[in-house]
Every structure is written in structure tokens, then in C-alpha cells.
Design a protein around this motif. Structure first.
Motif, PDB file in Angstrom:
ATOM      1  N   ASP A  28     -29.495 -23.301   7.141  1.00 20.61           N
ATOM      2  CA  ASP A  28     -29.871 -24.715   7.129  1.00 20.61           C
ATOM      3  C   ASP A  28     -30.293 -25.073   5.706  1.00 20.61           C
ATOM      4  N   PRO A  29     -29.576 -25.958   5.028  1.00 21.95           N
ATOM      5  CA  PRO A  29     -29.878 -26.260   3.615  1.00 21.95           C
ATOM      6  C   PRO A  29     -31.251 -26.883   3.396  1.00 21.95           C
ATOM      7  N   HIS A  30     -31.883 -27.366   4.461  1.00 20.01           N
ATOM      8  CA  HIS A  30     -33.191 -27.998   4.316  1.00 20.01           C
ATOM      9  C   HIS A  30     -34.338 -26.990   4.402  1.00 20.01           C
ATOM     10  N   VAL A  31     -34.041 -25.776   4.807  1.00 21.25           N
ATOM     11  CA  VAL A  31     -35.087 -24.758   4.948  1.00 21.25           C
ATOM     12  C   VAL A  31     -35.438 -24.193   3.579  1.00 21.25           C
ATOM     13  N   ARG A  32     -36.722 -24.221   3.250  1.00 20.29           N
ATOM     14  CA  ARG A  32     -37.178 -23.727   1.949  1.00 20.29           C
ATOM     15  C   ARG A  32     -37.791 -22.339   2.029  1.00 20.29           C
ATOM     16  N   GLU A  33     -38.146 -21.900   3.233  1.00 18.97           N
ATOM     17  CA  GLU A  33     -38.828 -20.614   3.373  1.00 18.97           C
ATOM     18  C   GLU A  33     -38.453 -19.980   4.702  1.00 18.97           C
ATOM     19  N   CYS A  34     -38.493 -18.663   4.741  1.00 25.41           N
ATOM     20  CA  CYS A  34     -38.270 -17.927   5.982  1.00 25.41           C
ATOM     21  C   CYS A  34     -39.399 -16.915   6.147  1.00 25.41           C
ATOM     22  N   VAL A  35     -40.002 -16.919   7.322  1.00 29.63           N
ATOM     23  CA  VAL A  35     -41.035 -15.940   7.662  1.00 29.63           C
ATOM     24  C   VAL A  35     -40.432 -15.013   8.707  1.00 29.63           C
ATOM     25  N   PHE A  36     -40.590 -13.716   8.519  1.00 28.42           N
ATOM     26  CA  PHE A  36     -39.898 -12.784   9.417  1.00 28.42           C
ATOM     27  C   PHE A  36     -40.744 -11.550   9.694  1.00 28.42           C
ATOM     28  N   LEU A  37     -40.329 -10.823  10.714  1.00 29.45           N
ATOM     29  CA  LEU A  37     -41.025  -9.599  11.108  1.00 29.45           C
ATOM     30  C   LEU A  37     -40.083  -8.417  10.937  1.00 29.45           C
ATOM     31  N   LEU A  38     -40.573  -7.412  10.236  1.00 26.11           N
ATOM     32  CA  LEU A  38     -39.833  -6.163  10.051  1.00 26.11           C
ATOM     33  C   LEU A  38     -40.494  -5.097  10.918  1.00 26.11           C
ATOM     34  N   THR A  39     -39.702  -4.429  11.745  1.00 25.00           N
ATOM     35  CA  THR A  39     -40.232  -3.333  12.554  1.00 25.00           C
ATOM     36  C   THR A  39     -39.589  -2.022  12.110  1.00 25.00           C
ATOM     37  N   MET A  40     -40.362  -0.953  12.191  1.00 22.71           N
ATOM     38  CA  MET A  40     -39.899   0.361  11.737  1.00 22.71           C
ATOM     39  C   MET A  40     -40.575   1.443  12.574  1.00 22.71           C
ATOM     40  N   HIS A  41     -40.020   2.632  12.508  1.00 22.24           N
ATOM     41  CA  HIS A  41     -40.690   3.805  13.061  1.00 22.24           C
ATOM     42  C   HIS A  41     -41.280   4.592  11.894  1.00 22.24           C
ATOM     43  N   ARG A  42     -42.549   4.929  12.012  1.00 22.07           N
ATOM     44  CA  ARG A  42     -43.210   5.712  10.959  1.00 22.07           C
ATOM     45  C   ARG A  42     -43.150   7.190  11.319  1.00 22.07           C
ATOM     46  N   ARG A  43     -42.764   7.993  10.344  1.00 21.90           N
ATOM     47  CA  ARG A  43     -42.716   9.447  10.539  1.00 21.90           C
ATOM     48  C   ARG A  43     -43.529  10.118   9.445  1.00 21.90           C
ATOM     49  N   GLU A  44     -44.449  10.961   9.847  1.00 27.95           N
ATOM     50  CA  GLU A  44     -45.239  11.714   8.879  1.00 27.95           C
ATOM     51  C   GLU A  44     -44.862  13.190   8.976  1.00 27.95           C
ATOM     52  N   TYR A  45     -44.790  13.834   7.832  1.00 25.30           N
ATOM     53  CA  TYR A  45     -44.354  15.226   7.797  1.00 25.30           C
ATOM     54  C   TYR A  45     -44.993  15.919   6.590  1.00 25.30           C
ATOM     55  N   VAL A  46     -44.787  17.206   6.484  1.00 25.44           N
ATOM     56  CA  VAL A  46     -45.393  18.002   5.413  1.00 25.44           C
ATOM     57  C   VAL A  46     -44.314  18.485   4.458  1.00 25.44           C
ATOM     58  N   ILE A  47     -44.583  18.364   3.158  1.00 24.69           N
ATOM     59  CA  ILE A  47     -43.676  18.888   2.140  1.00 24.69           C
ATOM     60  C   ILE A  47     -44.469  19.771   1.179  1.00 24.69           C
ATOM     61  N   PHE A  48     -43.760  20.504   0.353  1.00 21.68           N
ATOM     62  CA  PHE A  48     -44.397  21.305  -0.692  1.00 21.68           C
ATOM     63  C   PHE A  48     -43.998  20.713  -2.041  1.00 21.68           C
ATOM     64  N   GLY A  49     -44.983  20.266  -2.801  1.00 23.12           N
ATOM     65  CA  GLY A  49     -44.702  19.626  -4.079  1.00 23.12           C
ATOM     66  C   GLY A  49     -45.687  20.058  -5.143  1.00 23.12           C
ATOM     67  N   THR A  50     -45.686  19.326  -6.236  1.00 20.65           N
ATOM     68  CA  THR A  50     -46.595  19.637  -7.348  1.00 20.65           C
ATOM     69  C   THR A  50     -47.780  18.691  -7.329  1.00 20.65           C
ATOM     70  N   GLU A  51     -48.880  19.170  -7.857  1.00 20.60           N
ATOM     71  CA  GLU A  51     -50.103  18.377  -7.892  1.00 20.60           C
ATOM     72  C   GLU A  51     -50.790  18.607  -9.229  1.00 20.60           C
ATOM     73  N   ILE A  52     -51.252  17.526  -9.847  1.00 20.80           N
ATOM     74  CA  ILE A  52     -51.905  17.633 -11.156  1.00 20.80           C
ATOM     75  C   ILE A  52     -53.410  17.499 -10.981  1.00 20.80           C
ATOM     76  N   GLU A  53     -54.137  18.481 -11.457  1.00 21.21           N
ATOM     77  CA  GLU A  53     -55.599  18.458 -11.454  1.00 21.21           C
ATOM     78  C   GLU A  53     -56.078  18.634 -12.883  1.00 21.21           C
ATOM     79  N   GLY A  54     -56.467  17.524 -13.499  1.00 21.98           N
ATOM     80  CA  GLY A  54     -56.865  17.585 -14.906  1.00 21.98           C
ATOM     81  C   GLY A  54     -55.669  17.959 -15.760  1.00 21.98           C
ATOM     82  N   GLU A  55     -55.772  19.097 -16.445  1.00 24.17           N
ATOM     83  CA  GLU A  55     -54.660  19.568 -17.272  1.00 24.17           C
ATOM     84  C   GLU A  55     -53.858  20.657 -16.564  1.00 24.17           C
TER      85      GLU A  55
END
Length: 318
Positions: free
Chosen positions: A102-129
Motif C-alpha cells: 500500500d503506497p500510503h503506508v509509512r511504517e510496518c510493525v511486525f512480530l518475529l518468532t524463533m526457537h532459542r537453542r543453547e549449547y556448549v562450545i569450546f573456545g578461547t577466553e581472554i583474562e587480562g594478558e
């Protein structure tokens, strides 16, 4: 003085009216000519609408999406794998595009739905130097992105989401009845076909009776009889045909206690690179919609103006 003490009725609510008509039609509830029935359903729908609207209000103001924002303030790399994936997902959303059609519409408000997944990885971590490797870290990712609803204004989106929630609730009650009704129809169809086959076999038996029917023919008749008994047994396990008044009570029970079936929970976390949860990561806050005991959907409300829409869909200009 009686005039001032008279109880005022609640103003008509078009969302409630639409929902009452639709729920009544779907469940064969006579809300058009039975005033008592209509009042009972309207009361329950109104209560569910109030609850659903409060849920939408709890989401807060929409997050304003703007491609000109600095990367640090953009949520794309957090909710999606990267900014490009976020833009591609928006481009592939017909609901958002249809709003801007619609050319008269200036804005759109919408809802995004998702599934959240939490998991464990092995990575690097910086502590000071010091750099520590192979550190166990908690990470989060969002999958199954779906722009489930879109409207030209927050008020219109609120009404749309309210209707979606109430219809979801109303659909919980007659779900088993409808499922059983489908199975019942299938069984009756199988029963008619089996009766036709048994009739043919019976005719064949009578034709061959003077000469004694062959063993395979008797075996088929016995098999048909067993199958018919099995169909009748399955029919006996199904719920009785839908009783509109019983269905109304079941719908009311759910709509008057919606918090037992759907609710929002606020989630806060800090997320850094590669989705790793970190105290130095970007702070994000969103809600999860809990549907019964089975599913949790991360929900995120956002808005976008026409300028950004034209960046996604240049053909809308003109």
C-alpha cells in the motif's frame, strides 16, 4: 439519581465480536439466536482478549530496525547468523512486503518468532594478558525465524496478535473432537468399501454353494469379518459426536483461564561473537511465549519505515 447509578455496559469491541462469530461457527455453537449461549461465549472471549492484549503490551515498544544504524546497535548478528541473513530474511517475508504494498503506508510493525537453542562450545577466553584456550562456553542461537504477523501500526498489530492468541486457545478444546470426527469419517468410508467387498464375496459363496466353495473364498470371508469387527472396535474408542453445549463449556474453561495454556516470560542475556554468552557481550532482552508444556517461542517485536522497505524492495517505489 437512578440515572447516575445505572450500570453502564462495556463498549462494543469489534475484535471480540469477530472472534465470537468465528468460534461459534467453527464449533456449531448457536450464538446468533441463543442469547444465553452468546453471552456465555462473549464473556469468555472478552476475558481471553484482555489477557492477550496484556501479553502484547508486555512486549513493550517495537525495536526500530534501520540499516543506517551502527553495527554495534544492530540485532541482526545476534538473532541471525549475520547482518546479511537478517536482510535476506526480511526480503523473503511476504507479510511485511504486503503491508508496504500500500503506497500510503509509512511504517510496518511486525512480530518475529524463533526457537532459542543453547549449547556448549569450546573456545578461547581472554583474562587480562592471558589467553585461555579450549574453555567451555555457553552459546545461544536462534532458529526457525518466522515473521508471523505484520501491520501498518502497533494498534493494528495488537488486534491481530490478540485474535491469533484467542483462536489458538479456542482451538485447544475441540481439537480431539475434530480429530476423532476425521477418523470416524475415514472408518465409515472403509466400512462402506468393506461391506461392498463382503457383498461380492457373499454372492460368490452362493454361486458356488452346490459345488462347495473353495478354501481361499472362505478365508477371504473370514478376513473380511475380522476387519469389520476391527472397524467397529475402533469406532467404539472414539469420543461421542460433538455436543455444542459441551464444546461451549470446554471452550469457556480454557478462555477464562488462558494463563494455564499460554504465557510470556522475559529473557535477558549478554551475547558476544559467535553467539557466546559473555559479560562483555551485547545486552539483549526479549520474551518467550510458552505454549502449554510443549513449545517455547522467542518473540521479538520490531518496526521498519518505508525508506528501509524501499531498500529491501526497490520495486515498491513508483
Amino acid at each position: 439519581m437512578k440515572f447516575f447509578s445505572r450500570k453502564t455496559s462495556r463498549a462494543a469491541d469489534p475484535v471480540v465480536d469477530r472472534l465470537v462469530r468465528r468460534i461459534a461457527e467453527q464449533n456449531a455453537i448457536d450464538a446468533s439466536s441463543d442469547a444465553k449461549c452468546a453471552a456465555a461465549l462473549t464473556e469468555a472471549v472478552q476475558a481471553a482478549c484482555d489477557y492477550a492484549r496484556a501479553m502484547v503490551d508486555e512486549l513493550g515498544e517495537p525495536f526500530v530496525l534501520d540499516r543506517k544504524r551502527a553495527t554495534g546497535s544492530a540485532l541482526g548478528p545476534i538473532l541471525f547468523d549475520d547482518r546479511k541473513d537478517a536482510l535476506d530474511a526480511l526480503r523473503n517475508s511476504p507479510k511485511i512486503r504486503n503491508v508496504f504494498a500500500d503506497p500510503h503506508v509509512r511504517e510496518c510493525v511486525f512480530l518475529l518468532t524463533m526457537h532459542r537453542r543453547e549449547y556448549v562450545i569450546f573456545g578461547t577466553e581472554i583474562e587480562g594478558e592471558m589467553i585461555r584456550r579450549d574453555v567451555m562456553q555457553d552459546a545461544v542461537e536462534f532458529r526457525d525465524h518466522n515473521f508471523s504477523a505484520a501491520a501498518p501500526s502497533l494498534a493494528e498489530l495488537r488486534d491481530l496478535l490478540t485474535e491469533n492468541v484467542v483462536l489458538f486457545l479456542a482451538d485447544l478444546a475441540p481439537e480431539r473432537l475434530r480429530r476423532d470426527e476425521t477418523v470416524r469419517t475415514q472408518i465409515h468410508h472403509s466400512e462402506e468399501m468393506l461391506k461392498a467387498q463382503m457383498k461380492t464375496l457373499d454372492y460368490a459363496l452362493r454361486e458356488s454353494r452346490p459345488f462347495a466353495a473353495p478354501t481361499p473364498l472362505h478365508a477371504k470371508v473370514s478376513q473380511g469379518t475380522r476387519e469389520m469387527d476391527g472397524l467397529l472396535e475402533r469406532l467404539s474408542t472414539l469420543s461421542a459426536k460433538s455436543d455444542p453445549m459441551k464444546c461451549l463449556q470446554e471452550v469457556r474453561d480454557i478462555l477464562l483461564a488462558p494463563q494455564h495454556h499460554v504465557r510470556l516470560e522475559a529473557v535477558e542475556m549478554q551475547v558476544g561473537d559467535f553467539g557466546v554468552k559473555s559479560k562483555t557481550g551485547k545486552f539483549i532482552r526479549f520474551h518467550e511465549c510458552v505454549l502449554g508444556d510443549d513449545e517455547r517461542l522467542a518473540v521479538f517485536m520490531a518496526s521498519m519505515d518505508r525508506d528501509n522497505a524501499l531498500y529491501l524492495w526497490p520495486d515498491l517505489e513508483g
